[in-house]
Design a protein around this motif. Structure first.
Motif, PDB file in Angstrom:
ATOM      1  N   ALA A  37     -33.081  -6.250  -0.948  1.00  0.00           N
ATOM      2  CA  ALA A  37     -32.671  -7.313  -1.866  1.00  0.00           C
ATOM      3  C   ALA A  37     -33.837  -8.241  -2.180  1.00  0.00           C
ATOM      4  O   ALA A  37     -34.013  -8.660  -3.319  1.00  0.00           O
ATOM      5  N   SER A  38     -34.669  -8.539  -1.172  1.00  0.00           N
ATOM      6  CA  SER A  38     -35.797  -9.424  -1.428  1.00  0.00           C
ATOM      7  C   SER A  38     -36.858  -8.714  -2.256  1.00  0.00           C
ATOM      8  O   SER A  38     -37.530  -9.332  -3.071  1.00  0.00           O
ATOM      9  N   ALA A  89     -28.452 -14.449 -14.989  1.00  0.00           N
ATOM     10  CA  ALA A  89     -27.454 -13.384 -14.823  1.00  0.00           C
ATOM     11  C   ALA A  89     -27.940 -12.353 -13.805  1.00  0.00           C
ATOM     12  O   ALA A  89     -27.162 -11.890 -12.959  1.00  0.00           O
ATOM     13  N   ARG A  90     -29.225 -11.999 -13.864  1.00  0.00           N
ATOM     14  CA  ARG A  90     -29.772 -11.031 -12.900  1.00  0.00           C
ATOM     15  C   ARG A  90     -29.726 -11.596 -11.486  1.00  0.00           C
ATOM     16  O   ARG A  90     -29.345 -10.899 -10.549  1.00  0.00           O
ATOM     17  N   SER A  91     -30.101 -12.861 -11.323  1.00  0.00           N
ATOM     18  CA  SER A  91     -30.086 -13.436  -9.976  1.00  0.00           C
ATOM     19  C   SER A  91     -28.651 -13.562  -9.455  1.00  0.00           C
ATOM     20  O   SER A  91     -28.395 -13.367  -8.275  1.00  0.00           O
ATOM     21  N   ALA A  92     -27.700 -13.856 -10.328  1.00  0.00           N
ATOM     22  CA  ALA A  92     -26.293 -13.918  -9.905  1.00  0.00           C
ATOM     23  C   ALA A  92     -25.823 -12.537  -9.463  1.00  0.00           C
ATOM     24  O   ALA A  92     -25.095 -12.415  -8.468  1.00  0.00           O
ATOM     25  N   LYS A  93     -26.263 -11.507 -10.179  1.00  0.00           N
ATOM     26  CA  LYS A  93     -25.886 -10.142  -9.811  1.00  0.00           C
ATOM     27  C   LYS A  93     -26.472  -9.777  -8.449  1.00  0.00           C
ATOM     28  O   LYS A  93     -25.784  -9.194  -7.605  1.00  0.00           O
ATOM     29  N   ARG A  99     -23.855 -10.701  -1.174  1.00  0.00           N
ATOM     30  CA  ARG A  99     -22.586 -11.113  -0.596  1.00  0.00           C
ATOM     31  C   ARG A  99     -21.745  -9.897  -0.213  1.00  0.00           C
ATOM     32  O   ARG A  99     -21.112  -9.873   0.848  1.00  0.00           O
ATOM     33  N   ALA A 100     -21.736  -8.893  -1.080  1.00  0.00           N
ATOM     34  CA  ALA A 100     -20.958  -7.687  -0.801  1.00  0.00           C
ATOM     35  C   ALA A 100     -21.491  -6.974   0.441  1.00  0.00           C
ATOM     36  O   ALA A 100     -20.720  -6.491   1.274  1.00  0.00           O
ATOM     37  N   ALA A 104     -19.485  -6.392   3.938  1.00  0.00           N
ATOM     38  CA  ALA A 104     -19.348  -5.059   4.535  1.00  0.00           C
ATOM     39  C   ALA A 104     -19.821  -5.070   5.988  1.00  0.00           C
ATOM     40  O   ALA A 104     -19.200  -4.458   6.863  1.00  0.00           O
ATOM     41  N   GLU A 105     -20.926  -5.779   6.256  1.00  0.00           N
ATOM     42  CA  GLU A 105     -21.421  -5.884   7.630  1.00  0.00           C
ATOM     43  C   GLU A 105     -20.397  -6.597   8.513  1.00  0.00           C
ATOM     44  O   GLU A 105     -20.140  -6.184   9.648  1.00  0.00           O
ATOM     45  N   GLN A 106     -19.804  -7.673   8.012  1.00  0.00           N
ATOM     46  CA  GLN A 106     -18.812  -8.406   8.788  1.00  0.00           C
ATOM     47  C   GLN A 106     -17.579  -7.551   9.056  1.00  0.00           C
ATOM     48  O   GLN A 106     -17.020  -7.580  10.155  1.00  0.00           O
ATOM     49  N   ALA A 107     -17.164  -6.766   8.064  1.00  0.00           N
ATOM     50  CA  ALA A 107     -16.012  -5.881   8.253  1.00  0.00           C
ATOM     51  C   ALA A 107     -16.328  -4.827   9.311  1.00  0.00           C
ATOM     52  O   ALA A 107     -15.476  -4.507  10.149  1.00  0.00           O
ATOM     53  N   ALA A 108     -17.550  -4.310   9.292  1.00  0.00           N
ATOM     54  CA  ALA A 108     -17.943  -3.320  10.298  1.00  0.00           C
ATOM     55  C   ALA A 108     -17.959  -3.946  11.691  1.00  0.00           C
ATOM     56  O   ALA A 108     -17.530  -3.313  12.669  1.00  0.00           O
ATOM     57  N   GLN A 109     -18.426  -5.171  11.799  1.00  0.00           N
ATOM     58  CA  GLN A 109     -18.441  -5.852  13.096  1.00  0.00           C
ATOM     59  C   GLN A 109     -17.015  -6.092  13.589  1.00  0.00           C
ATOM     60  O   GLN A 109     -16.718  -5.901  14.770  1.00  0.00           O
TER      61      GLN A 109
END
Length: 173
Positions: A37-38, A89-93, A99-100, A104-109
């Motif tokens: 992402a970075s 718009a690109r940075s919001a995407k 966030r997604a 997903a990481e939190q759901a896996a934990q």
């Protein structure tokens, strides 16, 4: 003519510096373990820097007025505003994607914790099932309790058994 070449050289130098510093930033973040992402964010910043440099070049080389009567400055301002909107718009995407990934990481934990709790509960149930068999100490306790009952019953009868005298051994006579 010399001012146009000097302006183009300055803009080219700015683009080169931005590109080099951007590449150095990408390399240091990759070595530091930053995620994709970075890297995407840095690529977006580099694209924005390239577009800004192109706008600066077009300002330096464009005539002052366009044929429709609109000034070039107004056109450039509109282009900059459009670029800002697209960049936002690109940075919001990108932020939404991050966030997604976090969700997903939190759901896996949470799932891992739930599975861990289920495993712990199964281990506890197994240990309890094994604990149903009496231990050696419990068996000894039951035996002593039976002896105590037998002793108590013999005491309740009132009769105390008297031991028979031992015969005197021939040596002691």
């Amino acid at each position: 003519m010399n001012s146009n070449k000097a302006g183009a050289a300055v803009i080219g130098a700015v683009v080169l510096i931005v590109t080099i510093s951007g590449c150095a930033g990408v390399q240091s973040q990759l070595e530091g373990g930053a995620g994709s992402a970075s890297v995407t964010s840095l690529q977006t910043q580099q694209d924005s820097a390239r577009r800004e440099a192109a706008l600066e070049r077009s300002r330096a080389h464009a005539p002052e007025f366009s044929p429709q009567g609109t000034t070039l400055q107004e056109i450039l301002r509109e282009a900059e505003q459009t670029e800002r909107v697209e960049s936002a718009a690109r940075s919001a995407k990108v932020q939404e994607q991050m966030r997604a990934v976090k969700q997903a990481e939190q759901a896996a934990q949470r799932s891992a914790r739930s599975n861990s709790a289920q495993v712990n509960e199964a281990v506890r149930a197994t240990k309890q099932a094994e604990a149903v068999e009496p231990s050696a100490a419990e068996v000894q306790g039951q035996r002593l309790a039976e002896y105590a009952e037998q002793f108590g019953q013999s005491q309740d009868d009132g009769s105390t058994p008297t031991p028979e005298p031992r015969p005197i051994s021939p040596r002691n006579r």
